[in-house]
Design a protein around this motif. Structure first.
Motif, PDB file in Angstrom:
ATOM      1  N   GLY A   1       0.778  -1.225   0.000  1.00 53.30           N
ATOM      2  CA  GLY A   1       0.000   0.000   0.000  1.00 53.30           C
ATOM      3  C   GLY A   1       0.810   1.276   0.000  1.00 53.30           C
ATOM      4  N   ARG A   2       2.126   1.202  -0.056  1.00 58.55           N
ATOM      5  CA  ARG A   2       2.936   2.420  -0.080  1.00 58.55           C
ATOM      6  C   ARG A   2       3.881   2.368  -1.281  1.00 58.55           C
ATOM      7  NH1 ARG A   2       8.087   1.804   1.718  1.00 58.55           N
ATOM      8  NH2 ARG A   2       8.636  -0.182   2.702  1.00 58.55           N
ATOM      9  N   VAL A   3       4.337   3.548  -1.701  1.00 58.09           N
ATOM     10  CA  VAL A   3       5.225   3.653  -2.850  1.00 58.09           C
ATOM     11  C   VAL A   3       6.644   3.331  -2.397  1.00 58.09           C
ATOM     12  CG1 VAL A   3       6.175   5.198  -4.591  1.00 58.09           C
ATOM     13  CG2 VAL A   3       3.760   5.346  -3.986  1.00 58.09           C
ATOM     14  N   GLU A   4       7.241   2.293  -3.006  1.00 55.24           N
ATOM     15  CA  GLU A   4       8.622   1.937  -2.653  1.00 55.24           C
ATOM     16  C   GLU A   4       9.609   2.791  -3.440  1.00 55.24           C
ATOM     17  OE1 GLU A   4      11.523  -1.984  -2.433  1.00 55.24           O
ATOM     18  OE2 GLU A   4       9.346  -2.181  -2.448  1.00 55.24           O
ATOM     19  N   TYR A   5       9.379   2.924  -4.739  1.00 59.37           N
ATOM     20  CA  TYR A   5      10.215   3.834  -5.513  1.00 59.37           C
ATOM     21  C   TYR A   5       9.491   4.185  -6.807  1.00 59.37           C
ATOM     22  CZ  TYR A   5      11.788  -0.583  -7.691  1.00 59.37           C
ATOM     23  OH  TYR A   5      11.845  -1.798  -8.294  1.00 59.37           O
ATOM     24  N   LEU A   6       9.969   5.258  -7.453  1.00 56.23           N
ATOM     25  CA  LEU A   6       9.408   5.753  -8.704  1.00 56.23           C
ATOM     26  C   LEU A   6      10.260   5.234  -9.861  1.00 56.23           C
ATOM     27  CD1 LEU A   6       8.732   9.468  -7.694  1.00 56.23           C
ATOM     28  CD2 LEU A   6       7.168   7.534  -7.554  1.00 56.23           C
ATOM     29  N   ILE A   7       9.582   4.806 -10.926  1.00 54.04           N
ATOM     30  CA  ILE A   7      10.263   4.282 -12.108  1.00 54.04           C
ATOM     31  C   ILE A   7      10.162   5.333 -13.208  1.00 54.04           C
ATOM     32  CG2 ILE A   7      10.343   2.430 -13.804  1.00 54.04           C
ATOM     33  CD1 ILE A   7       8.915   0.658 -11.772  1.00 54.04           C
ATOM     34  N   GLY A   8      11.304   5.766 -13.696  1.00 54.60           N
ATOM     35  CA  GLY A   8      11.330   6.777 -14.743  1.00 54.60           C
ATOM     36  C   GLY A   8      11.887   6.221 -16.042  1.00 54.60           C
ATOM     37  N   VAL A   9      11.171   6.447 -17.141  1.00 59.68           N
ATOM     38  CA  VAL A   9      11.641   6.080 -18.481  1.00 59.68           C
ATOM     39  C   VAL A   9      11.861   7.390 -19.243  1.00 59.68           C
ATOM     40  CG1 VAL A   9      11.124   4.857 -20.612  1.00 59.68           C
ATOM     41  CG2 VAL A   9      10.384   3.896 -18.420  1.00 59.68           C
ATOM     42  N   THR A  10      13.110   7.629 -19.612  1.00 63.64           N
ATOM     43  CA  THR A  10      13.499   8.919 -20.185  1.00 63.64           C
ATOM     44  C   THR A  10      13.902   8.730 -21.644  1.00 63.64           C
ATOM     45  OG1 THR A  10      14.320   9.546 -18.003  1.00 63.64           O
ATOM     46  CG2 THR A  10      14.965  10.927 -19.873  1.00 63.64           C
ATOM     47  N   GLU A  11      13.269   9.511 -22.524  1.00 67.15           N
ATOM     48  CA  GLU A  11      13.563   9.462 -23.966  1.00 67.15           C
ATOM     49  C   GLU A  11      14.148  10.796 -24.399  1.00 67.15           C
ATOM     50  OE1 GLU A  11      11.214   8.810 -28.225  1.00 67.15           O
ATOM     51  OE2 GLU A  11      10.122   8.866 -26.319  1.00 67.15           O
ATOM     52  N   ASP A  12      15.260  10.742 -25.112  1.00 67.34           N
ATOM     53  CA  ASP A  12      15.914  11.954 -25.613  1.00 67.34           C
ATOM     54  C   ASP A  12      15.110  12.497 -26.794  1.00 67.34           C
ATOM     55  OD1 ASP A  12      17.526  13.971 -26.415  1.00 67.34           O
ATOM     56  OD2 ASP A  12      19.349  12.779 -26.572  1.00 67.34           O
ATOM     57  N   ILE A  13      14.576  13.714 -26.640  1.00 67.92           N
ATOM     58  CA  ILE A  13      13.761  14.312 -27.708  1.00 67.92           C
ATOM     59  C   ILE A  13      14.433  15.573 -28.245  1.00 67.92           C
ATOM     60  CG2 ILE A  13      11.599  13.350 -26.829  1.00 67.92           C
ATOM     61  CD1 ILE A  13      11.019  16.068 -25.557  1.00 67.92           C
ATOM     62  N   GLU A  14      15.766  15.627 -28.142  1.00 68.98           N
ATOM     63  CA  GLU A  14      16.500  16.799 -28.590  1.00 68.98           C
ATOM     64  C   GLU A  14      16.267  17.047 -30.086  1.00 68.98           C
ATOM     65  OE1 GLU A  14      18.897  20.045 -27.756  1.00 68.98           O
ATOM     66  OE2 GLU A  14      18.267  18.489 -26.352  1.00 68.98           O
ATOM     67  N   ARG A  15      16.351  15.988 -30.912  1.00 68.91           N
ATOM     68  CA  ARG A  15      16.151  16.163 -32.357  1.00 68.91           C
ATOM     69  C   ARG A  15      14.727  16.581 -32.662  1.00 68.91           C
ATOM     70  NH1 ARG A  15      19.320  10.944 -35.020  1.00 68.91           N
ATOM     71  NH2 ARG A  15      21.442  11.508 -34.260  1.00 68.91           N
ATOM     72  N   ARG A  16      13.770  15.985 -31.937  1.00 67.22           N
ATOM     73  CA  ARG A  16      12.382  16.370 -32.182  1.00 67.22           C
ATOM     74  C   ARG A  16      12.157  17.829 -31.834  1.00 67.22           C
ATOM     75  NH1 ARG A  16       7.844  13.747 -28.634  1.00 67.22           N
ATOM     76  NH2 ARG A  16       8.042  15.708 -27.526  1.00 67.22           N
ATOM     77  N   LYS A  17      12.753  18.256 -30.716  1.00 66.08           N
ATOM     78  CA  LYS A  17      12.597  19.660 -30.329  1.00 66.08           C
ATOM     79  C   LYS A  17      13.230  20.582 -31.372  1.00 66.08           C
ATOM     80  CE  LYS A  17      10.196  19.832 -26.564  1.00 66.08           C
ATOM     81  NZ  LYS A  17       8.961  20.636 -26.494  1.00 66.08           N
ATOM     82  N   GLN A  18      14.404  20.150 -31.880  1.00 62.69           N
ATOM     83  CA  GLN A  18      15.026  20.968 -32.929  1.00 62.69           C
ATOM     84  C   GLN A  18      14.148  21.003 -34.173  1.00 62.69           C
ATOM     85  OE1 GLN A  18      18.879  19.225 -33.497  1.00 62.69           O
ATOM     86  NE2 GLN A  18      19.719  20.045 -31.558  1.00 62.69           N
ATOM     87  N   ALA A  19      13.553  19.842 -34.528  1.00 60.00           N
ATOM     88  CA  ALA A  19      12.659  19.809 -35.689  1.00 60.00           C
ATOM     89  C   ALA A  19      11.447  20.688 -35.451  1.00 60.00           C
ATOM     90  CB  ALA A  19      12.233  18.364 -35.975  1.00 60.00           C
ATOM     91  N   GLU A  20      10.907  20.665 -34.204  1.00 58.96           N
ATOM     92  CA  GLU A  20       9.757  21.515 -33.899  1.00 58.96           C
ATOM     93  C   GLU A  20      10.120  22.981 -34.039  1.00 58.96           C
ATOM     94  OE1 GLU A  20       8.401  20.481 -30.057  1.00 58.96           O
ATOM     95  OE2 GLU A  20       7.483  18.576 -30.653  1.00 58.96           O
ATOM     96  N   VAL A  21      11.344  23.318 -33.583  1.00 60.34           N
ATOM     97  CA  VAL A  21      11.777  24.721 -33.709  1.00 60.34           C
ATOM     98  C   VAL A  21      11.886  25.103 -35.176  1.00 60.34           C
ATOM     99  CG1 VAL A  21      13.689  26.296 -33.285  1.00 60.34           C
ATOM    100  CG2 VAL A  21      12.915  24.753 -31.478  1.00 60.34           C
ATOM    101  N   GLN A  22      12.474  24.166 -35.966  1.00 58.54           N
ATOM    102  CA  GLN A  22      12.596  24.452 -37.395  1.00 58.54           C
ATOM    103  C   GLN A  22      11.232  24.552 -38.066  1.00 58.54           C
ATOM    104  OE1 GLN A  22      15.081  21.304 -38.835  1.00 58.54           O
ATOM    105  NE2 GLN A  22      16.962  22.107 -37.849  1.00 58.54           N
TER     106      GLN A  22
END
Length: 734
Positions: A464-485
């Motif tokens: 019933g309690r949170v033992e730890y948080l699981i994070g999945v991290t994706e690099d979106i640097e190229r997508r952000k650059q494409a969005e800027v472009q």
């Protein structure tokens, strides 16, 4: 019956039965020892009671023998007192000395105590003329005794006197003698006195007068046994148990000697070990029987408990110790009953644990391989957002080694503007309101640069309690650059479109003025206002005027569309009735429809309410829709216009034809400016591809919609719908 037997066997062979055997195994010695103690105590008590009575009887018998000896001495003295005077202590004295054993001698005194005649065994007996027995006999005129006197030889003798009376009965002297205790020793010698028994004659102060048989070594004059001294002082018959002078526990029997030897007792002592022969034999037999039976039961229970309980439990305990030490190959082995089931259960449990451990190890290996080799960054953090573990992909995204980030707060590497990002979502996930969420945020790399990532967070819960948080991290640097472009390109395109629209809108005066002049001059020449001209030139002038008007219409449409895109067109909104607008448009296009042999008609209800709109722009919408329908409908077809109120209170205008129709792709192209769906058909009539785009733009200004329904070779229906807030009440007052 069979079930009852099975339950009995199960109980006897089960843990309860084994425990019962262990309890019995522990109780049997206790019961055995307790029983022996009770039997021993009982036999000891009975033996001591019987021995006490026996010893007391011996003491009374010895006292009676002693008293009978003293009585014989008194009788002898009485006989001698009646004898005539014998200055030489005649034959009677000698006769009695020899006939009655135990006398030290005889003597006769006068009334003053002077010895007149005496006879002895060769010892000095002058002491016999002294003592209270002489005076007592003279005073009382009767038999008198004195306390026992210890002689030099270690023997004891009792002085006694008997008066010699004259013819008047007055004492004129005494006959005295001393009776030793030798007669008592000879009288109680075995078999009268049992083996191991000892007879003692004691004075009331504890002085020992005689011991039969005597001690191997000279004993103390006064008995050292306190209980014996107390009994001598009391002078009453009885029995008791005490430690004798030899150090043995003995039974003592006491009997007083009576009036002839006052303050003197006889004690018979027998060691306890010498007492109760049959009883002790019975006790030995009972002890042996109990010992054999108890030993057999103990051995049987020990063997069965060891075989059925202790050995299986030992194997189980040893297996448990080995498992605790990490040896998961330990086995408890089988057994009988519940203990065996415990061992089998333990073995099954260890086997299951081994299988589970193998599965966990395999799962751990697969998880670690997946975690470490994942193409995306993965991390675990505490609920207060501190890193617990991470894979190298996550650390490399930020330019760190994994060890550098363990224990650090996630906020320490988060861009300051994003530190409060998703705070509410994380709190909701910890509360359990949501399972996971995703967000885009910025991390600060080790070199200070910014890393754009897409972070998906979920929570692992236990109990019933949170033992730890699981994070999945994706690099979106190229997508952000494409969005800027893309954003820059979009802004550039919009800027170019606005420039184009501004340019076209600004060209309105520049284009319309010369076209109007051309049209006017051509119409003047065609009308021959200034004079007749050749017919051939007159036709040229008509063609010039028609072309000018066509070009002016195209320019007007382009400029209107440009104004709409540039946001410069404003609506002149007034209540508008749809039916007159539709009729005017049909009249305008009727000649074209008649030339194409088309059935052009309308079906507008008379009760249709008015709408709030720009009438000129609505007329333009209807004309464009009718013009398209006429243009793309083959000869002999039909074009109709209808209108109705929608279910949500809006007003829909439908323009239907039986023309060539369109595919889905062509319908999406039809609303694009300057696009013609069918160039082959379009070449039969003038057109720029601005009709439907203009309609869509005008309807958008009225917050309305346009919908196209069409199938190839089956016709097309275009519906424009005005929203509810533009539909007015049918009542003019309203």
């Amino acid at each position: 019956m069979a079930d009852g037997g099975k339950r009995t066997l199960t109980w006897l062979g089960g843990a309860r039965g084994h425990l019962f055997q262990v309890v019995v195994l522990g109780l049997v010695p206790a019961i055995f020892l307790g029983t022996l103690a009770i039997i021993t105590q009982l036999v000891e008590t009975l033996t001591l009671q019987a021995a006490g009575a026996q010893v007391e009887a011996l003491a009374r018998m010895a006292a009676a023998i002693h008293n009978r000896g003293l009585e014989s001495s008194r009788e002898a003295l009485a006989a001698l007192a009646t004898d005539p005077e014998d200055d030489e202590c005649g034959s009677h004295y000698r006769h009695f000395l020899l006939a009655v054993e135990g006398h030290e001698g005889f003597l006769r005194t006068d009334a003053s105590g002077k010895v007149g005649c005496s006879i002895s065994q060769g010892t000095d007996i002058t002491w016999l003329a002294k003592g209270p027995h002489i005076g007592g006999s003279l005073e009382s005129g009767g038999f008198a005794t004195a306390p026992y006197v210890l002689l030099k030889e270690g023997r004891a003798a009792l002085p006694m006197a008997y008066p010699i009376l004259d013819w008047m009965g007055s004492p004129r002297g005494v006959i005295a003698t001393a009776r030793s205790l030798d007669h008592l020793a000879r009288a109680v010698a075995p078999p009268v006195l049992p083996e191991g028994a000892r007879l003692l004659v004691l004075k009331s102060d504890g002085t020992v007068l005689a011991r039969v048989p005597p001690l191997p070594e000279p004993g103390p004059t006064v008995t050292p046994v306190p209980e014996l001294r107390e009994a001598a002082a009391r002078g009453t018959a009885g029995s008791f148990t005490a430690t004798s002078i030899t150090g043995e526990t003995s039974v003592f029997g006491i009997a007083p000697l009576g009036r002839m030897a006052p303050e003197t007792i006889v004690a018979v002592t027998v060691p306890v070990d010498m007492l109760g022969g049959p009883e002790r034999q019975f006790l030995r037999m009972a002890i042996m029987a109990f010992g054999i039976a108890g030993s057999g039961v103990v051995l049987l229970l020990w063997y069965s408990s060891r075989r059925l309980l202790f050995l299986p439990l030992g194997r189980l305990a040893d297996a448990m110790r080995r498992v605790r030490a990490g040896d998961m190959s330990a086995q408890a082995g089988g057994g009988i009953g519940e203990v065996g089931e415990m061992g089998d259960t333990f073995d099954t449990m260890v086997g299951a644990l081994n299988e589970r451990e193998a599965r966990l190890a395999d799962s751990e290996d697969r998880f670690r391989a997946t975690f470490d080799q994942a193409a995306v960054g993965m991390s675990h953090s505490t609920p207060d957002r501190r890193f617990i573990r991470m894979n190298r992909r996550f650390a490399s995204m930020l330019g760190y080694e994994p060890e550098e980030l363990i224990g650090r707060s996630t906020l320490s590497i988060t861009h300051p503007e994003d530190r409060i990002l998703a705070t509410d979502e994380i709190a909701a996930m910890i509360r359990g309101d949501i399972q996971s969420f995703a967000t885009e945020k910025r991390y600060i790399r080790k070199d200070g640069s910014i890393a754009w990532v897409n972070l998906t967070l979920s929570a692992l819960r236990r109990d019933g309690r949170v033992e730890y948080l699981i994070g999945v991290t994706e690099d979106i640097e190229r997508r952000k650059q494409a969005e800027v472009q893309l954003l820059a390109a979009k802004e550039q395109a919009e800027s170019a479109s606005r420039a184009k629209s501004d340019f076209l809108a600004g060209m309105s005066h520049e284009l319309r003025t010369p076209l109007n002049a051309i049209i006017g001059f051509a119409e003047t020449m065609y009308s021959q206002v200034l004079g007749p001209i050749p017919e051939r030139y007159r036709e040229y002038a008509g063609d010039i005027a028609a072309s000018g008007r066509h070009l002016l219409g195209i320019i007007t449409d382009i400029l209107d569309l440009a104004k709409i895109e540039a946001g410069r067109m404003e609506l002149d909104e007034n209540p508008v009735e749809i039916a007159p607008v539709v009729e005017a448009a049909i009249r305008l296009l009727r000649d074209r429809g008649t030339a194409a042999r088309l059935d052009l008609h309308s079906d507008i209800p008379a009760s249709l309410p008015r709408i709030l709109a720009d009438e000129r722009r609505i007329r333009q919408v209807v004309i464009n829709l009718l013009a398209n329908a006429v243009k793309f409908t083959p000869h002999g077809g039909s074009v109709s216009v209808s209108a109705n109120l929608t279910t949500d209170g809006g007003l829909a205008l439908h323009v239907s034809d039986t023309g060539i129709g369109m595919t889905d792709e062509e319908m999406s192209q039809a609303v694009e400016p300057f696009v013609q769906v069918d160039a082959r058909i379009a070449r039969r009539h003038e057109g720029t591809g601005l009709g439907l785009p203009m309609v869509a733009a005008i309807m958008e200004m009225h917050r309305g919609t346009i919908a196209i329904a069409s199938r190839p070779n089956q016709g097309t229906t275009v519906t424009v719908t005005f929203p509810r807030d533009r539909v007015l009440s049918a009542d003019p007052a309203g």
